[in-house]
Design an enzyme around this catalytic site. Structure first.
Site, PDB file in Angstrom:
ATOM      1  N   ASP A  98     -71.324  31.035 -88.696  1.00 56.61           N
ATOM      2  CA  ASP A  98     -70.100  31.513 -89.359  1.00 56.61           C
ATOM      3  C   ASP A  98     -69.100  32.050 -88.336  1.00 56.61           C
ATOM      4  O   ASP A  98     -67.905  31.749 -88.393  1.00 56.61           O
ATOM      5  CB  ASP A  98     -70.446  32.654 -90.344  1.00 56.61           C
ATOM      6  CG  ASP A  98     -70.621  32.156 -91.777  1.00 56.61           C
ATOM      7  OD1 ASP A  98     -70.273  30.990 -92.068  1.00 56.61           O
ATOM      8  OD2 ASP A  98     -71.112  32.957 -92.619  1.00 56.61           O
ATOM      9  N   ARG A 154     -65.740  40.638 -95.181  1.00 60.52           N
ATOM     10  CA  ARG A 154     -66.935  41.499 -95.195  1.00 60.52           C
ATOM     11  C   ARG A 154     -66.988  42.231 -96.525  1.00 60.52           C
ATOM     12  O   ARG A 154     -65.994  42.845 -96.924  1.00 60.52           O
ATOM     13  CB  ARG A 154     -66.828  42.472 -94.025  1.00 60.52           C
ATOM     14  CG  ARG A 154     -68.003  43.410 -93.841  1.00 60.52           C
ATOM     15  CD  ARG A 154     -69.185  42.726 -93.187  1.00 60.52           C
ATOM     16  NE  ARG A 154     -70.079  43.742 -92.628  1.00 60.52           N
ATOM     17  CZ  ARG A 154     -70.951  44.452 -93.356  1.00 60.52           C
ATOM     18  NH1 ARG A 154     -71.060  44.234 -94.651  1.00 60.52           N
ATOM     19  NH2 ARG A 154     -71.696  45.370 -92.762  1.00 60.52           N
ATOM     20  N   GLU A 159     -78.559  49.881 -87.658  1.00 61.21           N
ATOM     21  CA  GLU A 159     -77.424  49.200 -87.033  1.00 61.21           C
ATOM     22  C   GLU A 159     -77.577  47.687 -87.099  1.00 61.21           C
ATOM     23  O   GLU A 159     -78.664  47.152 -86.934  1.00 61.21           O
ATOM     24  CB  GLU A 159     -77.265  49.621 -85.569  1.00 61.21           C
ATOM     25  CG  GLU A 159     -76.960  51.091 -85.374  1.00 61.21           C
ATOM     26  CD  GLU A 159     -75.631  51.547 -85.982  1.00 61.21           C
ATOM     27  OE1 GLU A 159     -74.832  50.701 -86.423  1.00 61.21           O
ATOM     28  OE2 GLU A 159     -75.426  52.773 -86.023  1.00 61.21           O
ATOM     29  N   PHE A 176     -68.660  42.565 -86.626  1.00 56.04           N
ATOM     30  CA  PHE A 176     -68.776  41.115 -86.791  1.00 56.04           C
ATOM     31  C   PHE A 176     -67.411  40.483 -86.488  1.00 56.04           C
ATOM     32  O   PHE A 176     -67.305  39.487 -85.767  1.00 56.04           O
ATOM     33  CB  PHE A 176     -69.211  40.829 -88.237  1.00 56.04           C
ATOM     34  CG  PHE A 176     -69.537  39.404 -88.570  1.00 56.04           C
ATOM     35  CD1 PHE A 176     -70.855  38.988 -88.690  1.00 56.04           C
ATOM     36  CD2 PHE A 176     -68.534  38.471 -88.810  1.00 56.04           C
ATOM     37  CE1 PHE A 176     -71.172  37.680 -89.038  1.00 56.04           C
ATOM     38  CE2 PHE A 176     -68.839  37.161 -89.162  1.00 56.04           C
ATOM     39  CZ  PHE A 176     -70.162  36.763 -89.269  1.00 56.04           C
ATOM     40  N   HIS A 208     -62.850  36.375 -92.043  1.00 52.31           N
ATOM     41  CA  HIS A 208     -64.134  37.080 -92.180  1.00 52.31           C
ATOM     42  C   HIS A 208     -63.973  38.099 -93.297  1.00 52.31           C
ATOM     43  O   HIS A 208     -63.269  39.097 -93.137  1.00 52.31           O
ATOM     44  CB  HIS A 208     -64.566  37.773 -90.888  1.00 52.31           C
ATOM     45  CG  HIS A 208     -65.799  38.609 -91.100  1.00 52.31           C
ATOM     46  ND1 HIS A 208     -65.940  39.892 -90.623  1.00 52.31           N
ATOM     47  CD2 HIS A 208     -66.949  38.338 -91.789  1.00 52.31           C
ATOM     48  CE1 HIS A 208     -67.115  40.374 -91.000  1.00 52.31           C
ATOM     49  NE2 HIS A 208     -67.742  39.458 -91.709  1.00 52.31           N
TER      50      HIS A 208
HETATM   51  N1  LIG Z   1     -73.631  34.821 -92.580  1.00 50.71           N
HETATM   52  C1  LIG Z   1     -72.830  35.907 -92.558  1.00 50.71           C
HETATM   53  N2  LIG Z   1     -73.386  37.121 -92.437  1.00 50.71           N
HETATM   54  C2  LIG Z   1     -72.558  38.201 -92.386  1.00 50.71           C
HETATM   55  C3  LIG Z   1     -71.150  38.067 -92.490  1.00 50.71           C
HETATM   56  N3  LIG Z   1     -70.633  39.307 -92.417  1.00 50.71           N
HETATM   57  C4  LIG Z   1     -71.656  40.172 -92.275  1.00 50.71           C
HETATM   58  N4  LIG Z   1     -72.841  39.503 -92.254  1.00 50.71           N
HETATM   59  C5  LIG Z   1     -74.204  40.058 -92.110  1.00 50.71           C
HETATM   60  O1  LIG Z   1     -74.133  41.463 -92.148  1.00 50.71           O
HETATM   61  C6  LIG Z   1     -74.341  42.012 -90.842  1.00 50.71           C
HETATM   62  C7  LIG Z   1     -73.291  43.083 -90.618  1.00 50.71           C
HETATM   63  O2  LIG Z   1     -73.673  43.958 -89.613  1.00 50.71           O
HETATM   64  P1  LIG Z   1     -72.939  44.006 -88.185  1.00 50.71           P
HETATM   65  O3  LIG Z   1     -73.311  42.796 -87.428  1.00 50.71           O
HETATM   66  O4  LIG Z   1     -73.302  45.319 -87.619  1.00 50.71           O
HETATM   67  O5  LIG Z   1     -71.379  43.997 -88.461  1.00 50.71           O
HETATM   68  P2  LIG Z   1     -70.493  45.116 -89.236  1.00 50.71           P
HETATM   69  O6  LIG Z   1     -71.415  45.953 -90.066  1.00 50.71           O
HETATM   70  O7  LIG Z   1     -69.537  44.297 -90.030  1.00 50.71           O
HETATM   71  O8  LIG Z   1     -69.819  45.938 -88.188  1.00 50.71           O
HETATM   72  C8  LIG Z   1     -74.256  40.853 -89.872  1.00 50.71           C
HETATM   73  O9  LIG Z   1     -74.989  41.041 -88.712  1.00 50.71           O
HETATM   74  C9  LIG Z   1     -74.754  39.697 -90.735  1.00 50.71           C
HETATM   75  O10 LIG Z   1     -76.154  39.709 -90.781  1.00 50.71           O
HETATM   76  C10 LIG Z   1     -70.599  36.753 -92.633  1.00 50.71           C
HETATM   77  O11 LIG Z   1     -69.396  36.555 -92.705  1.00 50.71           O
HETATM   78  N5  LIG Z   1     -71.482  35.711 -92.653  1.00 50.71           N
HETATM   79 MG   LIG Z   2     -72.855  47.380 -88.832  1.00 52.80          MG
END
Ligand SMILES: Nc1nc2c(ncn2[C@@H]2O[C@H](COP(=O)(O)OP(=O)(O)O)[C@@H](O)[C@H]2O)c(=O)[nH]1
Ligand SMILES: [Mg+2]
Ligand SMILES: *[C@@H]1O[C@H](CO)[C@@H](O)[C@H](O)[C@H]1NC(C)=O
Length: 404
Positions: free
Chosen positions: A347, A264, A51, A365, A262
């Site tokens: 970010d 992703r 996670e 995120f 954002h």
């Molecule tokens: N710097 C940066 N990292 C990101 C971005 N989007 C995702 N990440 C990285 O990928 C992870 C995605 O996992 P999470 O926080 O669980 O969000 P989710 O998976 O999108 O629901 C984040 O915690 C960041 O480490 C972004 O726009 N910028």
């Molecule tokens: Mg996640």
């Protein structure tokens, strides 16, 4: 209720030593003295290793609200929550920053967290103990019931599972161990976890798979109180504000000078093709949104986990449409200091302050950015927007608006 009686028999031994009801009537004299005498106790928790950071923030809120609600009712006043260090996160890929467990103060204003719920950092607890080695009394490994809707209903319930195989890692600390591991099938609201906690009189109790218990009241007043207390660290706020001021020409909290996205990618672009657009589709949608919201805006801020080559393609397409494209590109120094986790938060903060925000469907995120925009008081229509797939259905994002 067969499982409860089974459970009680299996726990008879440990229950025999449990004399603390953990309960008394608030405002009664006897209560105050009783509580004063009660020993400080600690709940630890951990989350399913794959996670990401932003789901973990939601899991924290469930535990923090559980602690805070109990105290509001005058109960469990001797219990504290240990903040699980940030360690070995799947998405933190920068190889050359050392992989050590990081305290919450790296990312959050811990004093603000403490003002909401009784939380302590693990290193604070370490420094209180004289020993070189830390032993947790009992670790409950939470597991899902194989069938959540037994007899067609989703009941809140829990049950000891005797088939139990679990290897705990304790955030990389070799000097933390556990005396006893017990597996528990659990489903339902987190406040029910107190029943499990109260099974013994131990001082240090831990839960693995803390993501399994659910919020008692998602989106309630206490949910938002807790959410507001999750302020980022000063350092991260300053870094983001400096970037906004220098690159996006805004000094206040509610900016009108840029829009943010954002975007992703990574696992989302691979595994959720039906939810996310192509690069071309992304630039077209951003263009449309700006024309609709405020066609005077030329500055676009992109937060993304995309590969460099994808970012360049998106940047070029937006430039061709007449926009100035901004990314937060940390220096080597920033990266050493803020880590991958801090860079991602910068970010997020930059996205939060934009005139208009477009997020990614079902990304936590994105959700955390939307919550911060609600807290700042942005018009909801500028916040709950998502990138759509190039073709096919595009469900509207759910609106979790603030409750004051
Ligand atoms: N710097 C940066 N990292 C990101 C971005 N989007 C995702 N990440 C990285 O990928 C992870 C995605 O996992 P999470 O926080 O669980 O969000 P989710 O998976 O999108 O629901 C984040 O915690 C960041 O480490 C972004 O726009 N910028
Ligand atoms: Mg996640
Ligand atoms: C465990 O080891 C870490 C260093 O790896 C140290 O910082 C911490 O204080 C130790 N914990 C205890 C209880 O001594």
């Amino acid at each position: 209720m067969i499982f409860i009686s089974l459970l009680l028999t299996s726990l008879v031994l440990t229950c025999a030593e449990d004399n603390s009801q953990g309960y008394c009537i608030a405002n009664e004299q006897s209560c105050a003295t009783q509580l004063e005498e009660e020993e400080e106790k600690f709940i630890f928790y951990d989350v399913n290793p794959p996670e990401g950071f932003n789901l973990r923030r939601d899991v924290y809120m469930r535990f923090a609200i559980m602690m805070s609600e109990a105290r509001k009712q005058g109960r469990r006043k001797n219990w504290n929550l240990v903040l699980p260090p940030w360690y070995n996160l799947y998405h933190w890929k920068t190889a050359d920053v050392s992989n050590e467990p990081l305290p919450w103060s790296m990312f959050f204003d811990v004093e603000s967290l403490k003002a909401f719920a009784p939380v302590v950092e693990l290193h604070e607890l370490f420094s209180k103990t004289k020993r070189k080695h830390f032993q947790i009394d009992r670790l409950y490994v939470l597991q899902n019931f194989p069938n959540a809707f037994e007899n067609g209903v989703f009941d809140d319930k829990w049950e000891i599972n005797t088939h139990c195989d679990y290897t705990a890692s304790f955030w990389g600390y070799k000097n933390v161990t556990v005396k006893e591991i017990v597996c528990v099938k659990f489903q339902g609201m987190i406040s029910k976890l107190w029943e499990v906690v109260m099974q013994s009189s131990h001082k240090y109790v831990m839960f693995a798979h803390g993501e399994i218990p659910l919020h008692d009241n998602y989106g309630s007043k206490s949910f938002w109180e807790c959410r507001k207390s999750m302020k980022f660290s000063k350092k991260l706020i300053e870094t983001a504000k400096k970037y906004i001021s220098e690159n996006l020409h805004c000094e206040g909290d509610i900016c009108s000078t840029y829009i943010s996205v954002h975007w992703r990618r990574q696992d989302f672009a691979r595994a959720r093709k039906r939810d996310v657009p192509s690069i071309k589709g992304t630039s077209t949608q951003i263009d449309k949104a700006i024309k609709k919201h405020n066609s005077d805006i030329v500055d676009v801020f992109i937060a993304s986990d995309a590969q460099y080559s994808e970012l360049i393609q998106l940047e070029n397409q937006l430039k061709n449409l007449g926009y100035r494209v901004h990314f937060y590109s940390p220096t080597e120094n920033d990266l050493q200091e803020l880590r991958d986790g801090g860079i991602a938060i910068v970010d997020q903060i930059i996205c939060t302050h934009a005139a208009y925000f477009i997020g990614t469907h079902e990304s936590t995120f994105t959700f955390r950015i939307q919550e911060d925009r609600e807290i700042l008081g942005f018009e909801s229509s500028t916040t709950f927007n998502r990138l759509c797939p190039d073709t096919g259905r595009c469900e509207k994002p759910s609106k979790w608006t603030i409750v004051q």
